[in-house]
Motif scaffolding. Structure first.
Motif, short mmCIF file in Angstrom:
data_model
loop_
_atom_site.label_atom_id
_atom_site.label_comp_id
_atom_site.label_asym_id
_atom_site.label_seq_id
_atom_site.Cartn_x
_atom_site.Cartn_y
_atom_site.Cartn_z
N ALA A 139 1.17 -0.99 0.01
CA ALA A 139 -0.06 -0.02 0.04
C ALA A 139 0.72 1.01 -0.17
O ALA A 139 0.50 2.29 -0.81
N GLU A 140 1.81 1.51 1.08
CA GLU A 140 2.55 2.41 0.75
C GLU A 140 3.37 2.78 -0.47
O GLU A 140 3.63 3.96 -0.83
N LEU A 143 1.05 3.53 -3.35
CA LEU A 143 0.43 5.20 -3.09
C LEU A 143 1.64 6.33 -3.35
O LEU A 143 1.35 7.25 -3.90
N SER A 179 -5.62 5.18 2.73
CA SER A 179 -4.58 4.25 3.59
C SER A 179 -4.65 4.36 4.98
O SER A 179 -3.90 3.92 5.95
N ILE A 182 -5.27 1.56 6.82
CA ILE A 182 -4.43 0.45 6.61
C ILE A 182 -2.96 0.39 7.23
O ILE A 182 -2.57 -0.33 8.25
N THR A 183 -2.37 1.75 7.29
CA THR A 183 -1.29 2.11 7.96
C THR A 183 -1.19 3.24 8.62
O THR A 183 -0.07 3.61 9.35
N THR A 185 -1.46 5.88 7.11
CA THR A 185 -0.73 6.66 6.22
C THR A 185 0.62 7.46 6.52
O THR A 185 0.69 8.47 7.15
#
Length: 236
Positions: A139-140, A143, A179, A182-183, A185
Motif C-alpha cells: 500500500a505504501e 500510493l 490508507s 491500513i497504516t 498513512t
C-alpha cells in the motif's frame, strides 16, 4: 540555504497540520473531523506550502519525493542529503511542538495503535482490522509511486503549473482516504520518523517499513513518469 529552510518549514507545517489534526481533532465527540478531516488536513498542508515556499525549494517536504524526483531526473543528487536532513528536522520540530501542547493538557500517551498519529502494521487498527507487513508495504509503495506520478505530471513543463499545488494537495488527500485504515498513512518517512521518536516501542521498531516502502515507491514512480509518461520535445 533558503531552500533548506523552505523544506524545514514546509515539512514542519505538514506534520503540525496533518498529525495535529489527527491528534487534536479527529476523535472529538460529536464535532470531531474524523478520517475525512484528517485526510483533507494533510492535503491542505501540502497545497498551502506548495504555493508559499514551493518556488524556493521545489516543495518536496518528503524524503520519498526527493528520492523520486532524483530518479525522475528532476533533482540533483548533491542536494538529496541536505533536503532529507531539513525535512526530518522540520518534522521532528513539529512533533516536539505537538508533544508540548499535549503535555500541557496532560494528554500525551504512547498507549494504543496509532498513538500520537504513528504508523503501524500487523496490529489491530481501525475497524479492528490488522494488515500484514507485506500488505502495508504494498500500500505504501504503490500510493507513493502514484504520488510521484502526480507530482511530476502536475509540475511538467507541458502542464499548467499554476494548478500544480492543487493537484498535489488533492492527491495526498486521496492517498490518506485510502490508507489511513491500513497504516495510518505514511508515504513520507520524515512524518513517520517524527512521531515514532516520541512514542518509541513498536512505532520505532516498525519505522524501517515507513522509510523503505515510500522511498522504493517514490523511485518507481519517478522512473515510470520519466520513461513511460514524460512527453519529449519532438512528440506531438
Amino acid at each position: 540555504m533558503k531552500k533548506y529552510f523552505a523544506e524545514f518549514f514546509g515539512t514542519f507545517w505538514l506534520v503540525f497540520g496533518g498529525c495535529g489534526s489527527a491528534v487534536f481533532a479527529a476523535g472529538v465527540p460529536e464535532i470531531g473531523i474524523g478520517l475525512l478531516g484528517v485526510a483533507l488536513a494533510f492535503g491542505l498542508t501540502v497545497l498551502t506550502m506548495a504555493y508559499a515556499v514551493g518556488h524556493i525549494s521545489g516543495g518536496h517536504f518528503n524524503p520519498a519525493v526527493s528520492f523520486g524526483l532524483l530518479a525522475g531526473g528532476r533533482f540533483s543528487a548533491k542536494e538529496l542529503l541536505p533536503y532529507v536532513v531539513a525535512q526530518v528536522a522540520g518534522a521532528t520540530a513539529a512533533a516536539a511542538v505537538l508533544w508540548a501542547i499535549l503535555n500541557g493538557a496532560g494528554a500525551f500517551t504512547t498507549e494504543g495503535v496509532g498513538a500520537f498519529a504513528t504508523n503501524f502494521y500487523d496490529q489491530p487498527g481501525y475497524a479492528d482490522r490488522s494488515y500484514s507487513m507485506m500488505a502495508a508495504f504494498l500500500a505504501e509503495a504503490v500510493l507513493t509511486a502514484f504520488f510521484l506520478i502526480v507530482i511530476m505530471g502536475a509540475t511538467d513543463k507541458w502542464a499548467n503549473g499554476k494548478f500544480a499545488g492543487i493537484a498535489i494537495g488533492l492527491a495526498l488527500t486521496l492517498i490518506h482516504l485510502i490508507s489511513i485504515p491500513i497504516t495510518n498513512t505514511s508515504v513520507n518517512p520524515a512524518r513517520s520518523t517524527s512521531q515514532a521518536l516520541f512514542v518509541g516501542g513498536t512505532a520505532l521498531s516498525q519505522l524501517w517499513l515507513f522509510w523503505l516502502a515510500p522511498v522504493v515507491g517514490g523511485i518507481v514512480g519517478g522512473l515510470i513518469y520519466k520513461y513511460l509518461l514524460q512527453k519529449n520535445q519532438d512528440e506531438d
